[in-house]
Scaffold this motif. Structure first.
Motif, mmCIF file in Angstrom:
data_model
loop_
_atom_site.group_PDB
_atom_site.id
_atom_site.type_symbol
_atom_site.label_atom_id
_atom_site.label_comp_id
_atom_site.label_asym_id
_atom_site.label_seq_id
_atom_site.Cartn_x
_atom_site.Cartn_y
_atom_site.Cartn_z
ATOM 1 N N UNK A 23 44.950 9.390 57.140
ATOM 2 C CA UNK A 23 46.108 10.023 56.498
ATOM 3 C C UNK A 23 46.835 10.950 57.470
ATOM 4 N N UNK A 24 46.070 11.749 58.208
ATOM 5 C CA UNK A 24 46.687 12.619 59.211
ATOM 6 C C UNK A 24 47.271 11.798 60.357
ATOM 7 N N UNK A 25 46.558 10.728 60.736
ATOM 8 C CA UNK A 25 47.063 9.883 61.827
ATOM 9 C C UNK A 25 48.437 9.318 61.497
ATOM 10 N N UNK A 26 48.592 8.803 60.294
ATOM 11 C CA UNK A 26 49.869 8.193 59.916
ATOM 12 C C UNK A 26 50.997 9.232 59.902
ATOM 13 N N UNK A 27 50.691 10.438 59.438
ATOM 14 C CA UNK A 27 51.710 11.496 59.476
ATOM 15 C C UNK A 27 52.063 11.848 60.917
ATOM 16 N N UNK A 28 51.039 11.971 61.743
ATOM 17 C CA UNK A 28 51.251 12.325 63.144
ATOM 18 C C UNK A 28 52.075 11.258 63.862
ATOM 19 N N UNK A 29 51.738 9.994 63.623
ATOM 20 C CA UNK A 29 52.480 8.895 64.250
ATOM 21 C C UNK A 29 53.944 8.941 63.836
ATOM 22 N N UNK A 30 54.190 9.110 62.550
ATOM 23 C CA UNK A 30 55.570 9.160 62.061
ATOM 24 C C UNK A 30 56.313 10.367 62.621
ATOM 25 N N UNK A 216 45.147 14.466 64.644
ATOM 26 C CA UNK A 216 46.602 14.523 64.777
ATOM 27 C C UNK A 216 47.037 14.477 66.237
ATOM 28 N N UNK A 217 46.349 15.222 67.093
ATOM 29 C CA UNK A 217 46.732 15.266 68.501
ATOM 30 C C UNK A 217 46.557 13.906 69.167
ATOM 31 N N UNK A 218 45.412 13.269 68.951
ATOM 32 C CA UNK A 218 45.167 11.978 69.606
ATOM 33 C C UNK A 218 46.169 10.930 69.137
ATOM 34 N N UNK A 219 46.522 10.960 67.860
ATOM 35 C CA UNK A 219 47.522 10.019 67.351
ATOM 36 C C UNK A 219 48.893 10.293 67.957
ATOM 37 N N UNK A 262 50.969 21.318 59.371
ATOM 38 C CA UNK A 262 52.184 20.809 58.718
ATOM 39 C C UNK A 262 52.870 19.834 59.667
ATOM 40 N N UNK A 263 52.512 18.563 59.528
ATOM 41 C CA UNK A 263 52.939 17.553 60.493
ATOM 42 C C UNK A 263 54.450 17.430 60.634
ATOM 43 N N UNK A 264 55.177 17.651 59.557
ATOM 44 C CA UNK A 264 56.623 17.420 59.580
ATOM 45 C C UNK A 264 57.440 18.707 59.560
#
Length: 493
Positions: A23-30, A216-219, A262-264
């Motif tokens: 879930x965090x990965x997808x937010x980070x990627x976006x 999040x960072x790795x993504x 807060x990814x976004x």
């Protein structure tokens, strides 16, 4: 790897609270400009306080997920997170050998936030064997020590030393992360297989919102690299993004333990939440906004009698004289639009319109205005008000406002002319006027003008778009007044 929008696959476990895992990965990627995909290795029951239980689906299903993606999608980068056990690690390793994605970032999830080791010794050894298949590995301090079978480093230099040893031993880049160390400053270091080090330093952020930072960072790094950035630049951009996301994490108010980042946050602050309308949506919205004006135009005695040919010739001559005065200034306005236009196509369109306005003025003088039917020599208050409006838009230097202001002179004239034209039977006294504004050439010019202006409005920020819409509506109101004035002027004599 050079895709404009990198397609990034996350291979990891889940987090139902959304702060870590896929879930965090997808937010980070976006958030970093990529299109995110995910193959789930484990279903994890966890929250901001910790992990409660883990369910690992059959690895045959994991393999099906992975091949389903790679059989159909060109993958620009892969981020690998939680792998759970030896069987999962071997499944991922076999898929990597078959799919050969161009970028692989491995975040070795081996130690929980509370310090518990998440993999048994056999899985830890299998993970070490996976390291050469990665381009970058991103362990935290305890994980780096486990990969080397050492005690955790206690300072930044020792962390970098261990990262250099791991990089040299396995021929892989290592991001040495300093988040677990103490001190007011944070040091991260990208270590190349040959031992070269790139340092990234920043002030440490005092916060409890650190859940999922490694995921999040790795993504983010995988996404930036998948978009074509160098490893050094990808790391720098991802670290800057993560710092901003950490700073705003507490505003989310998620959970009572270690909350998510807060990814976004940056995107929300700089881009807002307003959607961008399409040019067609703008055209429809603006046209509907002038419905009242258009109904009023249709109801004018001037328009009705112009259509059926009963219009008083004096009123038509008065109208044409004002139109000639209008077109003289209008040509200057269009020439200014050409000067301000951002593209050669738009420059050519507006300057062609300026020349056409002058030509129309000359033709009107030759056909009608030489008849001496009490034609005024100066602009009426109505004409002056319209020209002042257009002149202010032209003199502002604001291209978008200007072209929005001139659009009704195309759109409304074509609308009226095309609807009145069928009434212009042979012998109609104003057939030439009807022919002019119903002509295919004018229809094409109108479509082009609409396309140019609505495309500019669709790409503008909301406040800029509102300024354009107001300029458009004001010009439409001036067109109504312009067509109302002739009969009023004749009646006042």
């Amino acid at each position: 790897m050079s895709a404009v929008v990198p397609r990034v696959l996350s291979i990891a476990g889940t987090d139902p609270t959304g702060g870590a895992g896929v879930q965090a990965d997808l937010k980070s990627i976006a958030a970093n400009g990529g299109y995110g995909m995910a193959a789930v290795t484990a279903l994890v029951a966890q929250n901001t306080h910790g992990v409660r239980s883990v369910y690992r689906p059959p690895t045959s299903f994991l393999a099906e997920q992975l091949h389903a993606v790679s059989d159909d999608v060109s993958i620009d980068a892969v981020k690998i997170g939680m792998l759970a056990d030896v069987e999962v690690i071997e499944t991922v390793r076999e898929w990597l050998a078959a799919a050969r994605p161009p970028v692989v970032v491995l975040d070795p999830v081996m130690v929980s936030t509370s310090g518990h080791r998440l993999l048994d010794p056999g899985a830890e050894e299998a993970l070490r064997l996976l390291l050469p298949d990665a381009d970058l590995v991103t362990p935290n301090v305890p994980e780096l020590a486990i990969l080397l079978d050492r005690e955790p480093a206690s300072d930044g230099d020792a962390v970098v030393d261990q990262a250099q040893e791991l990089a040299r031993r396995h021929g892989v880049r290592v991001l040495a992360k300093g988040g677990h160390l103490e001190g007011p400053d944070l040091r991260d270091a990208l270590v190349e297989p040959d031992g070269r080090v790139s340092d990234y330093r920043s002030p440490r952020i005092e916060t409890r919102n650190t859940h999922g930072t490694g995921c999040s960072l790795s993504s983010a790094i995988a996404t930036r690299r998948g978009a074509g950035a160098t490893w050094s630049d990808a790391t720098d951009l991802a670290l800057r993004w993560l710092s901003e996301s950490i700073r705003h994490g507490s505003a989310l108010d998620v959970g009572g333990g270690h909350g998510p980042v807060s990814h976004f946050a940056g995107l929300w602050a700089r881009g807002g939440l307003d959607t961008m309308p399409s040019p067609d949506e703008i055209a429809d919205e603006w046209w509907r906004s002038t419905a009242g004006v258009r109904d009023a135009i249709d109801g004018l005695d001037f328009i009705r009698s112009l259509g059926d040919g009963t219009l008083d010739r004096r009123a038509f001559a008065w109208y044409l004289a004002q139109d000639a005065l209008y077109l003289r200034e209008y040509s200057r306005v269009l020439a200014q639009a050409s000067r301000l236009a951002p593209t050669p196509r738009e420059q050519t369109f507006w300057i062609t319109g300026a020349h056409a306005a002058v030509a129309t003025e000359m033709a009107l003088h030759e056909q009608w205005l030489g008849l001496g039917e009490g034609v005024p020599a100066q602009a009426s208050p109505t004409t002056t008000a319209y020209l002042d409006h257009l002149g202010a838009a032209a003199d502002s230097g604001d291209y978008e406002r200007l072209v929005a202001a001139v659009l009704p002179c195309y759109w409304l004239y074509h609308d009226v002319g095309s609807r009145l034209h069928p009434l212009g039977v042979e012998g109609h006294p104003y057939r030439d006027w009807l022919d002019t504004y119903a002509a295919p050439e004018f229809a094409e010019a109108t479509r082009t003008a609409i396309g140019i202006v609505t495309a500019a409005a669709a790409g503008a920020a909301p406040l800029r778009r509102a300024v354009m819409a107001e300029a458009f509506r004001a010009s439409a109101a001036h067109e109504l007044a312009f067509w109302r004035a002739p009969l009023d002027a004749v009646a006042a004599r």
